[in-house]
Design a protein around this motif. Structure first.
Motif, mmCIF file in Angstrom:
data_model
loop_
_atom_site.group_PDB
_atom_site.id
_atom_site.type_symbol
_atom_site.label_atom_id
_atom_site.label_comp_id
_atom_site.label_asym_id
_atom_site.label_seq_id
_atom_site.Cartn_x
_atom_site.Cartn_y
_atom_site.Cartn_z
ATOM 1 N N GLY A 122 0.820 -1.206 0.000
ATOM 2 C CA GLY A 122 0.000 0.000 0.000
ATOM 3 C C GLY A 122 0.848 1.248 0.000
ATOM 4 O O GLY A 122 1.699 1.416 0.886
ATOM 5 N N ALA A 123 0.637 2.104 -0.995
ATOM 6 C CA ALA A 123 1.450 3.316 -1.120
ATOM 7 C C ALA A 123 1.405 4.177 0.138
ATOM 8 O O ALA A 123 2.406 4.804 0.518
ATOM 9 C CB ALA A 123 0.980 4.131 -2.325
ATOM 10 N N GLU A 124 0.266 4.190 0.807
ATOM 11 C CA GLU A 124 0.127 5.024 1.990
ATOM 12 C C GLU A 124 0.953 4.499 3.165
ATOM 13 O O GLU A 124 1.201 5.215 4.139
ATOM 14 C CB GLU A 124 -1.339 5.130 2.416
ATOM 15 C CG GLU A 124 -1.953 3.863 2.985
ATOM 16 C CD GLU A 124 -2.440 2.881 1.925
ATOM 17 O OE1 GLU A 124 -3.217 1.981 2.283
ATOM 18 O OE2 GLU A 124 -2.043 3.023 0.737
ATOM 19 N N HIS A 125 1.407 3.237 3.058
ATOM 20 C CA HIS A 125 2.194 2.634 4.134
ATOM 21 C C HIS A 125 3.695 2.636 3.849
ATOM 22 O O HIS A 125 4.473 2.183 4.693
ATOM 23 C CB HIS A 125 1.740 1.196 4.376
ATOM 24 C CG HIS A 125 0.303 1.067 4.771
ATOM 25 N ND1 HIS A 125 -0.260 1.838 5.772
ATOM 26 C CD2 HIS A 125 -0.701 0.271 4.289
ATOM 27 C CE1 HIS A 125 -1.536 1.510 5.913
ATOM 28 N NE2 HIS A 125 -1.825 0.578 5.026
ATOM 29 N N ILE A 126 4.107 3.123 2.674
ATOM 30 C CA ILE A 126 5.511 3.119 2.274
ATOM 31 C C ILE A 126 6.056 4.539 2.278
ATOM 32 O O ILE A 126 5.502 5.429 1.630
ATOM 33 C CB ILE A 126 5.707 2.505 0.870
ATOM 34 C CG1 ILE A 126 5.083 1.114 0.796
ATOM 35 C CG2 ILE A 126 7.191 2.471 0.503
ATOM 36 C CD1 ILE A 126 5.680 0.128 1.770
ATOM 37 N N ALA A 127 7.144 4.762 3.007
ATOM 38 C CA ALA A 127 7.774 6.080 3.043
ATOM 39 C C ALA A 127 8.815 6.212 1.942
ATOM 40 O O ALA A 127 8.913 7.252 1.280
ATOM 41 C CB ALA A 127 8.422 6.323 4.412
ATOM 42 N N ALA A 128 9.630 5.171 1.722
ATOM 43 C CA ALA A 128 10.696 5.202 0.722
ATOM 44 C C ALA A 128 11.204 3.785 0.519
ATOM 45 O O ALA A 128 10.913 2.877 1.318
ATOM 46 C CB ALA A 128 11.832 6.124 1.180
ATOM 47 N N ILE A 129 11.980 3.588 -0.562
ATOM 48 C CA ILE A 129 12.491 2.259 -0.910
ATOM 49 C C ILE A 129 13.957 2.372 -1.296
ATOM 50 O O ILE A 129 14.332 3.246 -2.090
ATOM 51 C CB ILE A 129 11.699 1.636 -2.078
ATOM 52 C CG1 ILE A 129 10.203 1.579 -1.750
ATOM 53 C CG2 ILE A 129 12.231 0.241 -2.401
ATOM 54 C CD1 ILE A 129 9.331 1.182 -2.927
ATOM 55 N N ALA A 130 14.794 1.479 -0.765
ATOM 56 C CA ALA A 130 16.210 1.420 -1.128
ATOM 57 C C ALA A 130 16.556 0.000 -1.551
ATOM 58 O O ALA A 130 16.085 -0.967 -0.941
ATOM 59 C CB ALA A 130 17.084 1.835 0.054
ATOM 60 N N THR A 131 17.370 -0.134 -2.603
ATOM 61 C CA THR A 131 17.795 -1.460 -3.049
ATOM 62 C C THR A 131 19.317 -1.520 -3.138
ATOM 63 O O THR A 131 19.984 -0.507 -3.367
ATOM 64 C CB THR A 131 17.211 -1.819 -4.427
ATOM 65 O OG1 THR A 131 17.790 -0.980 -5.444
ATOM 66 C CG2 THR A 131 15.694 -1.653 -4.441
ATOM 67 N N ILE A 132 19.857 -2.730 -2.969
ATOM 68 C CA ILE A 132 21.296 -2.975 -3.063
ATOM 69 C C ILE A 132 21.519 -4.093 -4.075
ATOM 70 O O ILE A 132 21.057 -5.218 -3.878
ATOM 71 C CB ILE A 132 21.888 -3.408 -1.712
ATOM 72 C CG1 ILE A 132 21.542 -2.414 -0.608
ATOM 73 C CG2 ILE A 132 23.401 -3.591 -1.815
ATOM 74 C CD1 ILE A 132 21.870 -2.927 0.795
ATOM 75 N N GLY A 133 22.195 -3.786 -5.183
ATOM 76 C CA GLY A 133 22.518 -4.817 -6.172
ATOM 77 C C GLY A 133 21.312 -5.526 -6.737
ATOM 78 O O GLY A 133 21.364 -6.736 -7.017
ATOM 79 N N ALA A 134 20.223 -4.803 -6.944
ATOM 80 C CA ALA A 134 18.978 -5.431 -7.414
ATOM 81 C C ALA A 134 18.990 -5.640 -8.919
ATOM 82 O O ALA A 134 19.483 -4.789 -9.666
ATOM 83 C CB ALA A 134 17.777 -4.568 -7.023
ATOM 84 N N PRO A 135 18.431 -6.755 -9.417
ATOM 85 C CA PRO A 135 18.283 -6.954 -10.866
ATOM 86 C C PRO A 135 17.104 -6.149 -11.395
ATOM 87 O O PRO A 135 16.142 -5.905 -10.670
ATOM 88 C CB PRO A 135 18.025 -8.460 -10.975
ATOM 89 C CG PRO A 135 17.328 -8.796 -9.695
ATOM 90 C CD PRO A 135 17.953 -7.911 -8.643
ATOM 91 N N SER A 136 17.187 -5.749 -12.653
ATOM 92 C CA SER A 136 16.080 -5.008 -13.260
ATOM 93 C C SER A 136 15.064 -5.940 -13.894
ATOM 94 O O SER A 136 13.957 -5.524 -14.218
ATOM 95 C CB SER A 136 16.607 -4.027 -14.311
ATOM 96 O OG SER A 136 17.341 -4.716 -15.314
ATOM 97 N N ASP A 137 15.460 -7.207 -14.113
ATOM 98 C CA ASP A 137 14.504 -8.209 -14.582
ATOM 99 C C ASP A 137 14.638 -9.437 -13.698
ATOM 100 O O ASP A 137 15.713 -9.985 -13.502
ATOM 101 C CB ASP A 137 14.740 -8.562 -16.059
ATOM 102 C CG ASP A 137 16.095 -9.228 -16.276
ATOM 103 O OD1 ASP A 137 17.113 -8.607 -15.892
ATOM 104 O OD2 ASP A 137 16.136 -10.354 -16.816
ATOM 105 N N VAL A 138 13.528 -9.871 -13.146
ATOM 106 C CA VAL A 138 13.540 -10.959 -12.176
ATOM 107 C C VAL A 138 14.052 -12.273 -12.765
ATOM 108 O O VAL A 138 14.793 -13.008 -12.086
ATOM 109 C CB VAL A 138 12.131 -11.140 -11.565
ATOM 110 C CG1 VAL A 138 12.116 -12.303 -10.586
ATOM 111 C CG2 VAL A 138 11.711 -9.854 -10.856
#
Length: 409
Positions: A122-138
């Motif tokens: 839920g967008a209202e429950h998310i303040a921000a998002i950080a990723t480390i070494g994430a792939p752009s395609d699963v």
């Protein structure tokens, strides 16, 4: 940091095991960490980031995905969709417990998972998002699987090796990994995003970070983890990523500011460790604790450290102020203070102590820097040390008065 072990129920009928890193003092915000593919909540990155955030007052949950570590369920049949469902369950727990939007942090495939899970949490429950070494395609993760993928598609399941570990994967796992357009998910996000990636990552190339960054909307940030490997196995790399995320998060988390700043004196508030206590002055805040050898978390100076520091700092300030007023060439002062609990054992001149009482002492060693100072000036500065206000308070007639305060909410 104080660590709380907990379990979270999933819609699939099994439990996830988690470790909630609590701030030693008061809680300012909350975060959720998703570990890398086939890793666990005990990975170096998971522990480093969670504890770095906790030091900043952000309670952070790291947990094991389905079928990994201490969590129930079958990893080989879960797939990426199950990771997303796990994050939704863990995210719901954190939102309900802390009653505020949370920070999501994900490492490697965990980074892809937090990006994909944001809408469901839920967008209202998310303040921000950080990723480390994430792939752009699963589906990129399938390239790191040592096994006959096509045989699994046709037969329904098969044995594979991932990161040196053996797993039995099912056709459903492959389908759940392949059926997601992560870049499309990122394009729809309207949350602050931070992408951390090593340009020398041999598992997930830095071009994946570029693709994610291009797809994301502002505010977005990129930090290069130069020289780091994909799993952040070097302690300094994990610590650097943790400090960057912790510093960045302060800009976007709705951090509580209900600090009990007094108009005078200090306020000490118990925290979440065995001894951890948050100290507030008129304009500052810090943590006091006990060492691990005494059962504490060693997250701050001890009460006696603070007592020693009060005398030491006041001594140094007083000597410098006097030298400045006299325009003497004092270059600096170093004051070493130690506390001695049974001083009477060291003295033959101390009168017999009243039963139940104890003679204590603060021992102070003062080093004066300044080659141009003469012997008389140095001697006078040592005399001035005994006139510092804290010294006078400690050796004066000191009474401590205690009364009941208002009942806190």
């Amino acid at each position: 940091m104080p660590t709380e072990n907990l379990t979270i129920a999933t819609d699939a009928g099994h439990d996830l095991t988690g470790s909630l890193e609590m701030p030693t003092g008061l809680v300012r915000g909350a975060a959720l960490f998703a570990h890398c593919f086939t890793c666990t909540k005990q990975s170096r990155a998971a522990v480093a980031v969670a504890r770095a955030l906790a030091r900043e007052g952000i309670a952070t949950l790291r947990f094991d995905f389905t079928g990994l570590g201490g969590s129930g369920g079958e990893f080989g049949r879960a797939g990426f969709a199950a990771d997303v469902s796990d994050l939704v369950a863990a995210g719901s727990y954190m939102v309900e417990r802390f009653q505020q939007p949370i920070l999501l942090v994900g490492h490697s495939l965990g980074g892809a998972a937090v990006l994909a899970a944001a809408d469901e949490i839920g967008a209202e429950h998310i303040a921000a998002i950080a990723t480390i070494g994430a792939p752009s395609d699963v589906p990129h993760v399938l390239r790191n699987i040592d096994g006959d993928i096509e045989a699994i598609r046709s037969k329904g399941e098969g044995e594979v090796r991932i990161g040196g570990q053996e797993f039995c994967l099912g056709r459903e796992f492959l389908e759940r990994v392949e059926n997601i357009d992560l870049l499309d998910e990122v394009k729809r996000l309207r949350k602050p995003l931070l992408f951390l990636h090593s340009p020398t990552d041999a598992i997930v190339g830095v071009e994946h970070a570029s693709a994610l960054f291009q797809a994301a909307k502002h505010p977005k940030s990129f930090v290069s983890l130069e020289g780091a490997d994909h799993l952040l196995l070097q302690e300094q790399d994990a610590d650097f990523a943790a400090r960057v995320i912790a510093g960045w998060a302060h800009r976007y988390l709705p951090l509580r500011e209900d600090w009990p700043m007094p108009e005078e004196g200090i306020v000490a508030c118990t925290g979440h460790g065995k001894f951890g206590t948050e100290v507030h002055t008129v304009s500052h805040q810090f943590i006091a604790d006990e060492p691990k050898s005494y059962g504490g978390d060693d997250s701050g100076p001890t009460p006696y450290d603070l007592l020693n520091a009060a005398l030491g700092t006041c001594t140094a300030m007083t000597m410098k102020m006097y030298a400045d007023r006299k325009k003497w060439p004092l270059e600096g002062v170093s004051v070493h203070v130690t506390h001695e609990r049974k001083h009477e054992e060291e003295c033959d001149h101390v009168e017999a102590m009243e039963e139940g009482k104890q003679m204590q002492a603060l021992n102070r060693v003062i080093s004066i820097r300044g080659d141009a100072l003469d012997d008389d000036q140095r001697a006078r500065l040592i005399e001035i040390a005994d006139k510092c206000p804290v010294h006078r308070t400690l050796e004066g007639e000191l009474h401590v008065h205690t009364r009941m305060g208002e009942v806190a909410d």
